[in-house]
Enzyme design. Structure first.
Site, PDB file in Angstrom:
ATOM      1  N   GLU A 126       0.885  -1.218  -0.043  1.00 53.24           N
ATOM      2  CA  GLU A 126       0.197   0.053  -0.025  1.00 53.24           C
ATOM      3  C   GLU A 126       0.837   1.160   0.128  1.00 53.24           C
ATOM      4  OE1 GLU A 126      -4.188  -0.998   1.848  1.00 53.24           O
ATOM      5  OE2 GLU A 126      -2.498  -1.014   3.442  1.00 53.24           O
ATOM      6  N   HIS A 242      -8.939   9.857   4.060  1.00 52.52           N
ATOM      7  CA  HIS A 242      -8.609   8.715   3.108  1.00 52.52           C
ATOM      8  C   HIS A 242      -8.714   9.439   1.481  1.00 52.52           C
ATOM      9  CE1 HIS A 242      -7.970   5.314   1.095  1.00 52.52           C
ATOM     10  NE2 HIS A 242      -7.782   4.488   2.107  1.00 52.52           N
ATOM     11  N   ARG A 288      -0.886   9.565   2.101  1.00 51.03           N
ATOM     12  CA  ARG A 288      -2.319   9.516   1.910  1.00 51.03           C
ATOM     13  C   ARG A 288      -2.601  11.060   1.839  1.00 51.03           C
ATOM     14  NH1 ARG A 288      -5.250   4.873   5.478  1.00 51.03           N
ATOM     15  NH2 ARG A 288      -4.697   3.368   4.007  1.00 51.03           N
ATOM     16  N   HIS A 345     -10.976   9.687   7.866  1.00 52.78           N
ATOM     17  CA  HIS A 345     -10.835   8.046   8.055  1.00 52.78           C
ATOM     18  C   HIS A 345     -10.029   7.874   9.354  1.00 52.78           C
ATOM     19  CE1 HIS A 345     -10.363   4.336   6.564  1.00 52.78           C
ATOM     20  NE2 HIS A 345      -8.897   4.285   6.592  1.00 52.78           N
ATOM     21  N   ARG A 380      -0.515   8.511   9.573  1.00 51.17           N
ATOM     22  CA  ARG A 380      -0.462   7.252   9.690  1.00 51.17           C
ATOM     23  C   ARG A 380       0.060   6.442   8.460  1.00 51.17           C
ATOM     24  NH1 ARG A 380      -4.966   2.698   9.263  1.00 51.17           N
ATOM     25  NH2 ARG A 380      -5.878   4.275   7.798  1.00 51.17           N
TER      26      ARG A 380
HETATM   27  C1  LIG Z   1     -13.515   1.670   6.393  1.00 49.91           C
HETATM   28  C2  LIG Z   1     -12.170   1.269   7.192  1.00 49.91           C
HETATM   29  C3  LIG Z   1     -11.251   0.744   6.827  1.00 49.91           C
HETATM   30  C4  LIG Z   1     -10.209   0.655   7.305  1.00 49.91           C
HETATM   31  N1  LIG Z   1      -9.026  -0.142   6.760  1.00 49.91           N
HETATM   32  C5  LIG Z   1      -7.881  -0.397   7.493  1.00 49.91           C
HETATM   33  C6  LIG Z   1      -6.820  -1.316   6.883  1.00 49.91           C
HETATM   34  O1  LIG Z   1      -7.035  -1.821   5.884  1.00 49.91           O
HETATM   35  N2  LIG Z   1      -5.712  -1.485   7.784  1.00 49.91           N
HETATM   36  C7  LIG Z   1      -5.715  -0.897   9.035  1.00 49.91           C
HETATM   37  O2  LIG Z   1      -4.474  -1.012   9.696  1.00 49.91           O
HETATM   38  N3  LIG Z   1      -6.596  -0.037   9.544  1.00 49.91           N
HETATM   39  C8  LIG Z   1      -7.745   0.413   8.837  1.00 49.91           C
HETATM   40  N4  LIG Z   1      -8.760   1.060   8.993  1.00 49.91           N
HETATM   41  C9  LIG Z   1      -8.472   1.527  10.443  1.00 49.91           C
HETATM   42  C10 LIG Z   1      -8.580   0.589  11.892  1.00 49.91           C
HETATM   43  O3  LIG Z   1      -9.645  -0.262  11.430  1.00 49.91           O
HETATM   44  C11 LIG Z   1      -8.958   1.267  13.077  1.00 49.91           C
HETATM   45  O4  LIG Z   1      -8.112   2.170  13.331  1.00 49.91           O
HETATM   46  C12 LIG Z   1      -8.903   0.427  14.054  1.00 49.91           C
HETATM   47  O5  LIG Z   1      -9.603  -0.905  13.925  1.00 49.91           O
HETATM   48  C13 LIG Z   1      -9.229   0.740  15.399  1.00 49.91           C
HETATM   49  O6  LIG Z   1      -9.399  -0.339  16.429  1.00 49.91           O
HETATM   50  P1  LIG Z   1      -9.700   0.120  17.805  1.00 49.91           P
HETATM   51  O7  LIG Z   1      -9.756  -1.145  18.677  1.00 49.91           O
HETATM   52  O8  LIG Z   1      -8.991   1.061  18.341  1.00 49.91           O
HETATM   53  O9  LIG Z   1     -11.002   0.607  17.593  1.00 49.91           O
HETATM   54  P2  LIG Z   1     -12.415   0.244  16.985  1.00 49.91           P
HETATM   55  O10 LIG Z   1     -12.308  -1.032  16.138  1.00 49.91           O
HETATM   56  O11 LIG Z   1     -13.278   1.444  16.650  1.00 49.91           O
HETATM   57  O12 LIG Z   1     -13.492  -0.275  18.343  1.00 49.91           O
HETATM   58  C14 LIG Z   1     -13.836   0.671  19.149  1.00 49.91           C
HETATM   59  C15 LIG Z   1     -14.861  -0.192  20.169  1.00 49.91           C
HETATM   60  O13 LIG Z   1     -15.371   0.889  21.223  1.00 49.91           O
HETATM   61  C16 LIG Z   1     -16.981   1.061  21.297  1.00 49.91           C
HETATM   62  N5  LIG Z   1     -17.203   2.142  21.849  1.00 49.91           N
HETATM   63  C17 LIG Z   1     -16.994   3.416  21.195  1.00 49.91           C
HETATM   64  N6  LIG Z   1     -17.437   4.374  22.284  1.00 49.91           N
HETATM   65  C18 LIG Z   1     -18.074   3.601  23.352  1.00 49.91           C
HETATM   66  C19 LIG Z   1     -18.855   3.847  24.548  1.00 49.91           C
HETATM   67  N7  LIG Z   1     -18.877   5.063  24.792  1.00 49.91           N
HETATM   68  N8  LIG Z   1     -19.111   2.999  25.212  1.00 49.91           N
HETATM   69  C20 LIG Z   1     -19.052   1.616  24.875  1.00 49.91           C
HETATM   70  N9  LIG Z   1     -18.334   1.164  23.873  1.00 49.91           N
HETATM   71  C21 LIG Z   1     -17.578   2.072  22.967  1.00 49.91           C
HETATM   72  C22 LIG Z   1     -17.336   0.535  20.021  1.00 49.91           C
HETATM   73  O14 LIG Z   1     -18.622   0.222  19.937  1.00 49.91           O
HETATM   74  C23 LIG Z   1     -16.217  -0.361  19.431  1.00 49.91           C
HETATM   75  O15 LIG Z   1     -16.426  -1.600  19.907  1.00 49.91           O
HETATM   76  C24 LIG Z   1      -9.982   1.125   8.657  1.00 49.91           C
HETATM   77  C25 LIG Z   1     -10.914   1.900   9.058  1.00 49.91           C
HETATM   78  C26 LIG Z   1     -12.110   2.037   8.458  1.00 49.91           C
HETATM   79  C27 LIG Z   1     -13.374   3.009   9.063  1.00 49.91           C
END
Ligand SMILES: Cc1cc2nc3c(=O)[nH]c(=O)nc-3n(C[C@H](O)[C@H](O)[C@H](O)COP(=O)(O)OP(=O)(O)OC[C@H]3O[C@@H](n4cnc5c(N)ncnc54)[C@H](O)[C@@H]3O)c2cc1C
Length: 535
Positions: A126, A242, A288, A345, A380
């Site tokens: 990428e 993005h 990006r 994003h 990032r």
């Molecule tokens: C469309 C898309 C494509 C992507 N593609 C990639 C990729 O190919 N590779 C890559 O490395 N990254 C990618 N990313 C970024 C990556 O997915 C995220 O940065 C990463 O998954 C974040 O993980 P996390 O566990 O920190 O948060 P998240 O996976 O967002 O989890 C957050 C959690 O917190 C919970 N939550 C939030 N607020 C509260 C609250 N007040 N009370 C209770 N629960 C709450 C939510 O319900 C969820 O369960 C992408 C993101 C998107 C949106």
């Protein structure tokens, strides 16, 4: 309907809930932590919607990891530093690239099925990666496969309670230490959970912008909760846009993964010309922020498209999810030009945390997109964020275990949040849409002092009509306002362009890279070597 105010008696009963570890968020960072915490004590994991709903579940392109030995690890480190435009915390980047392979091996042991060819893991490339090092699953559904396999693993562990449709409201503080959080469940019941250690793994805040690839849960709740509790937040002006989200009136801003460009997609303007040669030597695989600004500029003359018509591969097989989405609009990757424009994003900033998840408030830990370890600096590197959640979620768990020798608090001094509502649901929605569309307009991809000051005035006006109450949307509205306010203040104060933060009125870099830090309403700039201990 707004939830009714719980009686003080009900709250007192609920306040008896106690666990060793409270984890807010069930994306990759939260679940990676839970996999370790469960060995050492009781864990409550809460998530706002179904367990399956998180940014993690939407990740398409893949997870970056250096599986090719020391040289590969060193190159991954260099690429991470280069993408971060002078602001990457070298310690965090080292930890990420060095521990990444071990954590990914663990994922493989837990049954994560990354795509393979002749038994070997397939690797793609990428933007801004110097070699192919992105693992993917089911073509373009990497996040879903990781989320499903992590959940499957976590469900086999003792001591873990998973609560869906439960929203964190605020952190509980006692003598300057976080001792848990207040939560509201799906029926509007208020819970106060006391914990030895609390992890915010609540993800990003893409919903602060009207145009975003992020799902509805990404409203920056954890960042706002931490900020209200007095924790420092850092580098909030760095929002990655993005470059290639689907752009058709009425259609969702569905992400068209960078992996499409990795597999050879061109960007063409309304005249059918490739244009990236005018912006960066890496062309379509430039960082990006460069690609996003180029598309915005070219887009002033008409639509911009991804063009894969020359790519001689079965793109349907490689990108089944994207192909299915495009079919709804009668578009095919091999046959059609696909209209794109940028969308918010990924948040590089967040709750200031060290690589072990410590924040500036004792008892409170942060990991994943909600945290700012400085691993991404000002921008990032593609596919580094799934790895971030995996690595730093696990490290935060280790720290929570070793720091949590202290008994949980038994004091029950809780101020119940006011459940009294002041707006209808429709008004709350309109209020939120007003905030989001103005953020896109005035604090989006291309910024200047005039626009940012206008946004500050709009935020002041919105504050006067801020939704109250404990419905999920009212809670989110307040959190979006808090996050937007910090983004705008930090963006206004940063009078330079760096990484994802671009100021039309200050297009140059400052000589010294500095981190912005916001705490208790005060914004400061700190040296590049900033650590949690300095604040
Ligand atoms: C469309 C898309 C494509 C992507 N593609 C990639 C990729 O190919 N590779 C890559 O490395 N990254 C990618 N990313 C970024 C990556 O997915 C995220 O940065 C990463 O998954 C974040 O993980 P996390 O566990 O920190 O948060 P998240 O996976 O967002 O989890 C957050 C959690 O917190 C919970 N939550 C939030 N607020 C509260 C609250 N007040 N009370 C209770 N629960 C709450 C939510 O319900 C969820 O369960 C992408 C993101 C998107 C949106």
């Amino acid at each position: 309907m707004e939830s009714a105010r719980p009686s003080d008696h009900a709250l007192a009963d609920q306040a008896n809930q106690q666990v060793d570890f409270l984890v807010i968020g069930a994306g990759i960072a939260g679940l990676s932590a839970v996999a370790r915490l469960a060995r050492k004590g009781s864990v409550l994991v809460v998530t706002k919607e179904e367990l399956a709903e998180s940014n993690t579940a939407y990740a398409q392109g893949g997870i970056a990891v250096a599986l090719g030995g020391n040289e590969d690890v060193a190159l991954h480190y260099e690429d991470t530093l280069a993408a971060g435009d002078g602001l990457v915390n070298p310690e965090a980047a080292h930890v990420l690239v060095e521990q990444g392979p071990h954590r990914v091996e663990e994922l493989l042991d837990w049954g994560t099925a990354f795509d393979r060819e002749n038994g070997e893991l397939m690797l793609t490339r990428e933007g801004a990666h110097s070699r192919s090092r992105i693992l993917h699953a089911n073509g373009d559904a990497t996040g879903k496969e990781i989320a499903v396999s992590l959940l499957r693993h976590v469900r086999t562990l003792p001591n873990v309670r998973l609560m869906e449709w439960t929203t964190g409201i605020d952190l509980l503080l006692e003598n300057g230490r976080v001792v848990g959080a207040t939560l509201v469940d799906g029926e509007g019941g208020i819970l106060a959970v006391h914990a030895r250690a609390t992890l915010l793994a609540s993800g990003g805040a893409g919903q602060v912008y009207s145009d975003t690839t992020n799902p509805a849960v990404a409203t920056g709740d954890g960042i706002a909760m931490a900020y209200r509790a007095g924790a420092a937040v850092s580098d909030m002006e760095f929002y990655q846009f993005h470059p290639t989200a689907f752009s058709q009136p009425g259609a969702p801003r569905f992400l068209l993964s960078e992996a499409l460009r990795g597999e050879g997609a061109y960007l063409v303007n309304a005249h059918g010309e490739r244009f990236m040669q005018r912006y960066h030597p890496l062309l379509e695989l430039a960082p990006r922020d460069v690609v996003a600004r180029a598309i915005t500029r070219e887009g002033m003359d008409g639509p911009v498209f991804l063009d894969m018509r020359h790519v001689n591969k079965d793109l349907h097989a490689r990108f089944p999810g994207i192909s299915r989405f495009l079919a709804n609009y009668r578009l095919e990757l091999n046959r059609d030009l696909i209209p794109v424009r940028p969308a918010a994003h990924y948040l590089m900033g967040g709750i200031l945390a060290d690589v072990h998840g410590h924040t500036t408030v004792p008892g409170l830990y942060a990991a994943g997109e909600a945290a700012c370890t400085g691993v991404h600096g000002a921008n990032r590197l593609a596919s580094n964020s799934l790895l971030e959640g995996l690595v730093f979620g696990a490290l935060a768990a280790d720290a929570m275990i070793s720091d949590a020798s202290q008994q949980p608090s038994t004091t029950r001094s809780i101020t119940p949040p006011s459940a009294e509502s002041n707006t209808s649901e429709a008004d709350t929605e309109r209020w939120i849409e007003d905030l989001r569309s103005n953020m896109w307009r005035y604090a989006g991809l291309l910024r200047d002092a005039q626009g940012l000051e206008t946004m500050q005035h709009k935020l002041d006006a919105l504050a006067a009509t801020m939704p109250r109450g404990l419905s999920r949307r009212a809670i989110e509205a307040r959190n979006l306002h808090a996050v937007a306010s910090v983004i705008v203040a930090s963006a206004l104060a940063r009078r330079e362009s760096r990484g994802a933060h671009y100021r039309n009125d200050y297009p140059q870099h400052d000589a010294e890279p500095r981190h912005s830090v916001m705490q208790n309403g005060k914004l400061t700039f700190q040296p590049q070597s900033l650590t949690v201990a300095h604040v």
